[in-house]
Write a protein that holds these residues in place. Structure first.
Motif, short mmCIF file in Angstrom:
data_model
loop_
_atom_site.label_atom_id
_atom_site.label_comp_id
_atom_site.label_asym_id
_atom_site.label_seq_id
_atom_site.Cartn_x
_atom_site.Cartn_y
_atom_site.Cartn_z
N LEU A 22 0.72 -1.06 -0.02
CA LEU A 22 -0.02 -0.01 0.04
C LEU A 22 0.80 1.38 0.15
O LEU A 22 0.30 2.32 -0.16
CB LEU A 22 -0.76 -0.11 1.25
CG LEU A 22 -2.00 -1.09 1.26
CD1 LEU A 22 -2.92 -1.14 2.46
CD2 LEU A 22 -2.92 -0.74 -0.18
N ASN A 23 2.02 1.21 0.06
CA ASN A 23 3.03 2.54 -0.05
C ASN A 23 2.93 3.10 -1.50
O ASN A 23 3.11 4.03 -1.82
CB ASN A 23 4.32 1.82 0.05
CG ASN A 23 4.71 1.87 1.68
OD1 ASN A 23 4.06 2.36 2.42
ND2 ASN A 23 5.68 1.04 1.88
N ASP A 24 2.36 2.21 -2.58
CA ASP A 24 2.22 2.61 -3.94
C ASP A 24 0.83 3.27 -3.91
O ASP A 24 -0.02 2.51 -3.68
CB ASP A 24 2.32 1.49 -4.79
CG ASP A 24 2.31 1.95 -6.43
OD1 ASP A 24 1.73 3.12 -6.58
OD2 ASP A 24 2.88 1.46 -7.15
N PRO A 25 0.54 4.49 -4.16
CA PRO A 25 -0.52 5.30 -4.21
C PRO A 25 -1.42 4.78 -5.23
O PRO A 25 -2.75 4.95 -5.27
CB PRO A 25 -0.25 6.61 -4.21
CG PRO A 25 1.11 6.86 -4.84
CD PRO A 25 1.78 5.60 -4.21
N SER A 26 -1.03 4.05 -6.50
CA SER A 26 -1.84 3.71 -7.39
C SER A 26 -2.34 2.15 -7.22
O SER A 26 -3.13 1.71 -8.07
CB SER A 26 -1.04 3.75 -8.81
OG SER A 26 0.13 2.50 -8.85
N VAL A 27 -1.91 1.61 -5.95
CA VAL A 27 -2.31 0.12 -5.66
C VAL A 27 -3.54 0.24 -4.42
O VAL A 27 -3.23 0.99 -3.46
CB VAL A 27 -1.09 -0.67 -5.26
CG1 VAL A 27 -1.66 -1.89 -4.75
CG2 VAL A 27 -0.25 -0.82 -6.51
N MET A 57 -8.87 -8.24 -2.58
CA MET A 57 -8.88 -7.70 -4.02
C MET A 57 -7.59 -6.95 -4.25
O MET A 57 -8.12 -5.70 -3.73
CB MET A 57 -10.43 -7.28 -4.53
CG MET A 57 -10.31 -6.76 -5.74
SD MET A 57 -10.61 -8.06 -6.96
CE MET A 57 -11.42 -6.76 -8.31
N VAL A 58 -6.61 -7.23 -4.95
CA VAL A 58 -5.61 -6.53 -5.28
C VAL A 58 -5.67 -5.76 -6.54
O VAL A 58 -5.70 -6.43 -7.52
CB VAL A 58 -4.34 -7.09 -4.86
CG1 VAL A 58 -3.18 -6.32 -5.26
CG2 VAL A 58 -4.23 -7.72 -3.73
N LEU A 59 -5.74 -4.27 -6.57
CA LEU A 59 -5.87 -3.56 -7.88
C LEU A 59 -4.90 -2.42 -7.81
O LEU A 59 -4.33 -2.08 -7.09
CB LEU A 59 -7.36 -3.35 -7.82
CG LEU A 59 -8.02 -2.29 -6.80
CD1 LEU A 59 -8.64 -1.09 -7.59
CD2 LEU A 59 -9.01 -3.10 -6.17
N ALA A 60 -4.75 -2.25 -9.28
CA ALA A 60 -3.79 -1.03 -9.55
C ALA A 60 -4.46 -0.33 -10.64
O ALA A 60 -5.11 -0.91 -11.58
CB ALA A 60 -2.40 -1.68 -10.13
N SER A 61 -4.43 1.10 -10.67
CA SER A 61 -4.78 1.96 -11.92
C SER A 61 -3.29 2.20 -12.70
O SER A 61 -2.24 2.49 -12.07
CB SER A 61 -5.16 3.17 -11.11
OG SER A 61 -6.30 2.73 -10.44
N ARG A 112 3.82 -9.84 -4.04
CA ARG A 112 4.45 -9.32 -2.69
C ARG A 112 3.55 -9.46 -1.35
O ARG A 112 4.12 -9.46 -0.07
CB ARG A 112 4.63 -7.86 -2.72
CG ARG A 112 5.58 -7.62 -4.02
CD ARG A 112 6.35 -6.03 -3.87
NE ARG A 112 5.42 -5.11 -3.70
CZ ARG A 112 4.82 -4.25 -4.65
NH1 ARG A 112 5.22 -4.76 -5.78
NH2 ARG A 112 4.09 -3.27 -4.53
N ILE A 113 2.40 -10.04 -1.56
CA ILE A 113 1.65 -10.52 -0.44
C ILE A 113 1.96 -11.77 0.19
O ILE A 113 1.81 -12.55 -0.69
CB ILE A 113 0.03 -10.17 -0.50
CG1 ILE A 113 0.01 -8.73 -0.78
CG2 ILE A 113 -0.74 -10.71 0.66
CD1 ILE A 113 -1.46 -8.26 -1.33
N GLY A 114 1.91 -11.95 1.39
CA GLY A 114 2.53 -13.25 1.71
C GLY A 114 1.33 -14.34 2.43
O GLY A 114 0.62 -13.55 3.42
N CYS A 115 0.86 -15.36 2.15
CA CYS A 115 0.11 -16.07 2.79
C CYS A 115 0.27 -17.47 2.19
O CYS A 115 -0.03 -17.69 1.14
CB CYS A 115 -1.36 -15.68 2.86
SG CYS A 115 -2.45 -16.71 3.77
N GLU A 116 0.30 -18.55 3.10
CA GLU A 116 0.51 -19.97 2.55
C GLU A 116 -0.79 -20.55 1.90
O GLU A 116 -0.54 -21.75 1.40
CB GLU A 116 1.28 -20.67 3.53
CG GLU A 116 0.23 -21.02 4.83
CD GLU A 116 0.99 -21.88 5.86
OE1 GLU A 116 0.91 -23.07 5.89
OE2 GLU A 116 1.37 -21.18 6.85
N ASN A 117 -1.86 -20.01 2.43
CA ASN A 117 -3.11 -20.59 1.81
C ASN A 117 -3.91 -19.80 0.95
O ASN A 117 -5.31 -20.05 0.88
CB ASN A 117 -3.91 -21.11 3.16
CG ASN A 117 -4.94 -22.01 2.87
OD1 ASN A 117 -4.59 -23.20 2.38
ND2 ASN A 117 -6.11 -21.70 3.16
#
Length: 452
Positions: A374-379, A414-418, A435-440
């Motif tokens: 979320l450091n990227d303002p377009s995400v 829901m991960v989105l980008a403009s 870049r998001i971590g989760c094993e499941n």
């Protein structure tokens, strides 16, 4: 004098429409769609405080979550009255079909959404098809059955594949595309003999081919204001393989839908249905969702929904440049809607879902890497099924109270980008997902392949 005049006109407009300048808003629901609505409301200068019932861990960063379920209509109305809520916005179809709008309005509470009668356009497939037939809205040929034997005989006499739809609400799972008689027989038994989704009827529908797309419109009776087009992907895996889901990703705009197509869909589908419902004495007020298909014979309706779509809402609303509170308020108060303004950016979103979805799955797996993404303002990351767990040693904190973020649903994020174009939006969003971590969790990588 010119500046004073401008302020006077603005003040007069606000007073005439009674638009609150420091509004309290309640959003009903707790998924990605509601997170997108909360996010859009947070950009309004007229909104002071947002509540969400029940909300989720991500929504809690932008709104105060209220421990009430979307089906607790009396309790939600009590809360709105006690807290002095200026406007309630309803996300889920189950709340609308249960009559939440009717209950709120009977208490003099302002609410955005269609009445129980108008919500039948989603809660009854047969009702929607009969409206389309009456008002000459293009759709697939169909017949409705309540008897298993009659339905099976009709399928046996017709062409395959065939589409079988449970008449009522089924949480997005009541539609089967049967390619064989055996599949059709099994689906009809589920729907008419075993009451898998409840006791009801089945719409047997002609199978259509072509790319599907979604046209959502703000509707206030006969007044229809279109949103930008979007397309979602229902199949679980890349290449449109695997079982149907609630949606594994979405994007906007759609280069394969021409301006002529869009005008046709608005003038021959959305507006006639809205005007038809006014003629029927059940005017629609809220968001009317048209699930459409560009067939070789032209644009046809696959389905109507009585609310924001999910996951389409998550990519559509980030493109809205108008004040969404003003739109909601005007519809709830039967005031003409403003013309909406939209960004020219492309938006692409990927759903991260629990392994096993849409079947059985486990919950409670930790999710990491959110703050970096979320450091990227377009995400943007909209939470669909998350919750908080007391932080253990070596775990990543998600909130100030020392909790970690964990999975709590089938569709989780829901991960989105403009970006200026779809390819750039696709690559940027997919990079954020990775870049998001989760094993499941799992996700598709080919969202937008119709356009790319």
């Amino acid at each position: 004098m010119i500046i004073v005049g401008v302020y006077f006109i603005l003040y007069q407009s606000i007073m005439e429409n009674n638009i609150p300048c420091r509004a309290k808003v309640l959003v009903v629901g707790g998924g990605g769609r509601e997170h997108a609505i909360v996010d859009a409301l947070s950009r309004s200068s007229r909104v002071e405080k947002i509540y969400c019932a029940p909300g989720n861990a991500g929504i809690a960063r932008q709104a105060k979550c209220v421990p009430l379920e979307d089906t607790q209509i009396d309790e939600l109305a009590d809360f709105a009255g006690q807290e002095g809520i200026d406007l309630t916005v309803v996300g889920p179809e189950i709340s609308l079909a249960a009559g939440i709008v009717d209950e709120f309005e009977s208490r003099g509470l302002k609410i955005f959404g269609p009445s129980k009668a108008a919500a039948r356009i989603e809660s009854s497939k047969d009702y929607a098809k009969s409206l389309m037939a009456k008002y000459n809205v293009p759709t697939a040929a169909y017949r409705t059955f309540s008897d298993y034997g009659e339905a099976l005989a009709y399928v046996n006499a017709g062409k395959l594949p065939v589409v079988l739809k449970y008449d009522g609400l089924a949480a997005g799972k009541g539609v089967v595309v049967a390619e064989t008689l055996e599949q059709a027989d099994e689906a009809l038994k589920d729907m008419l003999l075993d009451d898998k989704f409840g006791h009801g009827r089945v719409v047997v529908e002609e199978f259509l081919t072509g790319p599907e797309f979604s046209l959502l419109c703000f509707v206030n009776g006969s007044e229809v204001e279109p949103m930008v087009l979007a397309q979602d992907h229902k199949r679980a895996f890349d290449g449109d393989e695997g079982p149907n889901t609630g949606g594994m990703g979405a994007y906007t705009p759609l280069p394969f839908i021409t301006e002529k197509d869009e005008v046709y869909a608005l003038e021959h589908v959305m507006k006639p249905i809205a005007s038809g419902m006014v003629s029927e004495g059940i005017p629609f007020k809220g968001v009317l969702y048209g699930g459409l298909m560009k067939t070789p014979d032209g644009i046809k309706v696959i389905e109507f929904n009585c609310r924001f779509g999910d996951p389409e809402t998550e990519v559509v609303l980030p493109r809205l440049e108008s004040d969404i509170f003003e739109i909601f308020w005007n519809v709830a108060n039967d005031i003409p809607m403003p013309v909406t303004k939209w960004s020219s950016d492309a938006v692409m979103g990927f759903v991260m879902a629990s392994k096993g979805y849409p079947g059985s799955y486990k919950k409670g797996y930790e999710i990491t890497g959110m703050d970096e993404v979320l450091n990227d303002p377009s995400v943007r990351v909209y939470h669909m099924g998350t919750s908080l767990k007391k932080l253990g040693e070596g775990h990543e904190a998600f909130d100030k109270a020392g909790h970690s973020l964990v999975t709590n649903g089938g569709r989780v994020l829901m991960v989105l980008a403009s970006a200026p174009d779809l390819k750039s939006a696709h690559d940027k969003a997919l990079s954020a997902v990775e870049r998001i971590g989760c094993e499941n969790l799992f996700h598709r990588t080919d969202i937008g392949h119709w356009a790319l």
